[in-house]
Motif scaffolding. Structure first.
Motif, mmCIF file in Angstrom:
data_model
loop_
_atom_site.group_PDB
_atom_site.id
_atom_site.type_symbol
_atom_site.label_atom_id
_atom_site.label_comp_id
_atom_site.label_asym_id
_atom_site.label_seq_id
_atom_site.Cartn_x
_atom_site.Cartn_y
_atom_site.Cartn_z
ATOM 1 N N THR A 186 0.746 -1.313 0.115
ATOM 2 C CA THR A 186 -0.006 -0.044 0.025
ATOM 3 C C THR A 186 1.016 1.373 -0.104
ATOM 4 O O THR A 186 0.326 2.381 -0.100
ATOM 5 N N LYS A 187 2.187 1.042 0.094
ATOM 6 C CA LYS A 187 2.808 2.415 0.114
ATOM 7 C C LYS A 187 3.618 2.636 -1.089
ATOM 8 O O LYS A 187 4.053 1.467 -1.899
ATOM 9 N N ASN A 188 4.045 3.972 -1.498
ATOM 10 C CA ASN A 188 4.891 4.154 -2.656
ATOM 11 C C ASN A 188 6.076 4.792 -2.310
ATOM 12 O O ASN A 188 6.235 5.483 -1.177
ATOM 13 N N ILE A 189 7.105 4.480 -3.105
ATOM 14 C CA ILE A 189 8.326 5.254 -2.974
ATOM 15 C C ILE A 189 8.497 5.904 -4.531
ATOM 16 O O ILE A 189 8.613 5.029 -5.462
ATOM 17 N N GLN A 190 8.969 7.136 -4.398
ATOM 18 C CA GLN A 190 9.205 7.693 -5.728
ATOM 19 C C GLN A 190 10.850 7.721 -6.297
ATOM 20 O O GLN A 190 11.447 8.335 -4.966
ATOM 21 N N VAL A 191 11.411 7.694 -7.329
ATOM 22 C CA VAL A 191 12.650 7.679 -7.330
ATOM 23 C C VAL A 191 12.695 8.497 -8.909
ATOM 24 O O VAL A 191 12.075 7.963 -9.696
ATOM 25 N N ARG A 192 13.611 9.391 -9.045
ATOM 26 C CA ARG A 192 13.754 10.066 -10.011
ATOM 27 C C ARG A 192 14.767 9.553 -10.694
ATOM 28 O O ARG A 192 16.067 9.442 -10.150
ATOM 29 N N VAL A 193 14.557 9.543 -12.242
ATOM 30 C CA VAL A 193 15.644 8.472 -12.953
ATOM 31 C C VAL A 193 15.680 9.479 -14.192
ATOM 32 O O VAL A 193 14.877 10.114 -14.595
ATOM 33 N N THR A 194 16.886 9.318 -15.210
ATOM 34 C CA THR A 194 16.789 9.892 -16.490
ATOM 35 C C THR A 194 16.050 8.947 -17.274
ATOM 36 O O THR A 194 15.766 7.891 -17.046
ATOM 37 N N ASP A 195 15.962 9.351 -18.769
ATOM 38 C CA ASP A 195 15.338 8.539 -19.513
ATOM 39 C C ASP A 195 15.966 7.325 -19.924
ATOM 40 O O ASP A 195 15.621 6.189 -19.806
ATOM 41 N N ASP A 196 17.415 7.590 -20.009
ATOM 42 C CA ASP A 196 18.242 6.400 -20.203
ATOM 43 C C ASP A 196 18.214 5.472 -19.109
ATOM 44 O O ASP A 196 18.226 4.147 -19.189
ATOM 45 N N GLU A 197 18.271 6.048 -17.676
ATOM 46 C CA GLU A 197 18.243 4.948 -16.740
ATOM 47 C C GLU A 197 16.697 4.253 -16.755
ATOM 48 O O GLU A 197 16.897 3.086 -16.539
ATOM 49 N N LYS A 198 15.596 4.812 -17.104
ATOM 50 C CA LYS A 198 14.412 4.304 -17.102
ATOM 51 C C LYS A 198 14.475 3.114 -18.085
ATOM 52 O O LYS A 198 14.159 1.909 -17.851
ATOM 53 N N GLU A 199 15.067 3.422 -19.190
ATOM 54 C CA GLU A 199 14.932 2.480 -20.167
ATOM 55 C C GLU A 199 15.968 1.291 -19.942
ATOM 56 O O GLU A 199 15.444 0.028 -20.179
ATOM 57 N N ALA A 200 17.085 1.652 -19.261
ATOM 58 C CA ALA A 200 17.915 0.339 -18.640
ATOM 59 C C ALA A 200 16.928 -0.650 -17.694
ATOM 60 O O ALA A 200 17.409 -1.756 -17.899
ATOM 61 N N ILE A 201 16.513 -0.029 -16.774
ATOM 62 C CA ILE A 201 15.662 -0.375 -15.877
ATOM 63 C C ILE A 201 14.811 -1.367 -16.204
ATOM 64 O O ILE A 201 14.463 -2.601 -16.258
ATOM 65 N N GLU A 202 13.936 -0.862 -17.399
ATOM 66 C CA GLU A 202 12.713 -1.726 -18.007
ATOM 67 C C GLU A 202 13.220 -2.873 -18.841
ATOM 68 O O GLU A 202 12.882 -3.828 -18.843
ATOM 69 N N LYS A 203 14.606 -2.792 -19.642
ATOM 70 C CA LYS A 203 15.248 -3.787 -20.216
ATOM 71 C C LYS A 203 15.602 -4.818 -19.559
ATOM 72 O O LYS A 203 15.459 -6.197 -19.742
ATOM 73 N N GLU A 204 16.117 -4.444 -18.129
ATOM 74 C CA GLU A 204 16.738 -5.664 -17.328
ATOM 75 C C GLU A 204 15.328 -6.127 -16.652
ATOM 76 O O GLU A 204 15.351 -7.713 -16.353
ATOM 77 N N ALA A 205 14.390 -5.353 -16.375
ATOM 78 C CA ALA A 205 13.163 -6.246 -15.720
ATOM 79 C C ALA A 205 12.628 -6.893 -17.056
ATOM 80 O O ALA A 205 12.203 -8.249 -16.671
ATOM 81 N N ASN A 206 12.394 -6.841 -17.964
ATOM 82 C CA ASN A 206 11.978 -7.375 -19.289
ATOM 83 C C ASN A 206 12.784 -8.840 -19.296
ATOM 84 O O ASN A 206 12.130 -10.079 -19.442
#
Length: 54
Positions: free
Chosen positions: A8-28
């Motif tokens: 039920t709790k959220n944590i927000q983290v700011r990342v760059t576009d490149d960092e988000k893309e890298a995280i998405e790729k690793e998650a996939n």
């Protein structure tokens, strides 16, 4: 029925576009959602910036 461990709790983290893309790729690659990937990575790879004293 109420779940004991419902998230039920959220944590927000700011990342760059490149960092988000890298995280998405690793998650996939791991076959996980981004949330599951980030949670698993953070909780299983905690490292201290300072040496931990015994």
């Amino acid at each position: 029925m109420v779940e004991k461990n419902r998230r039920t709790k959220n944590i927000q983290v700011r990342v760059t576009d490149d960092e988000k893309e890298a995280i998405e790729k690793e998650a996939n690659r791991a076959g996980l959602s981004m949330a599951s990937y980030v949670r698993t990575t953070l909780l299983n790879n905690v490292q201290s910036a300072k040496p931990v004293k015994p």
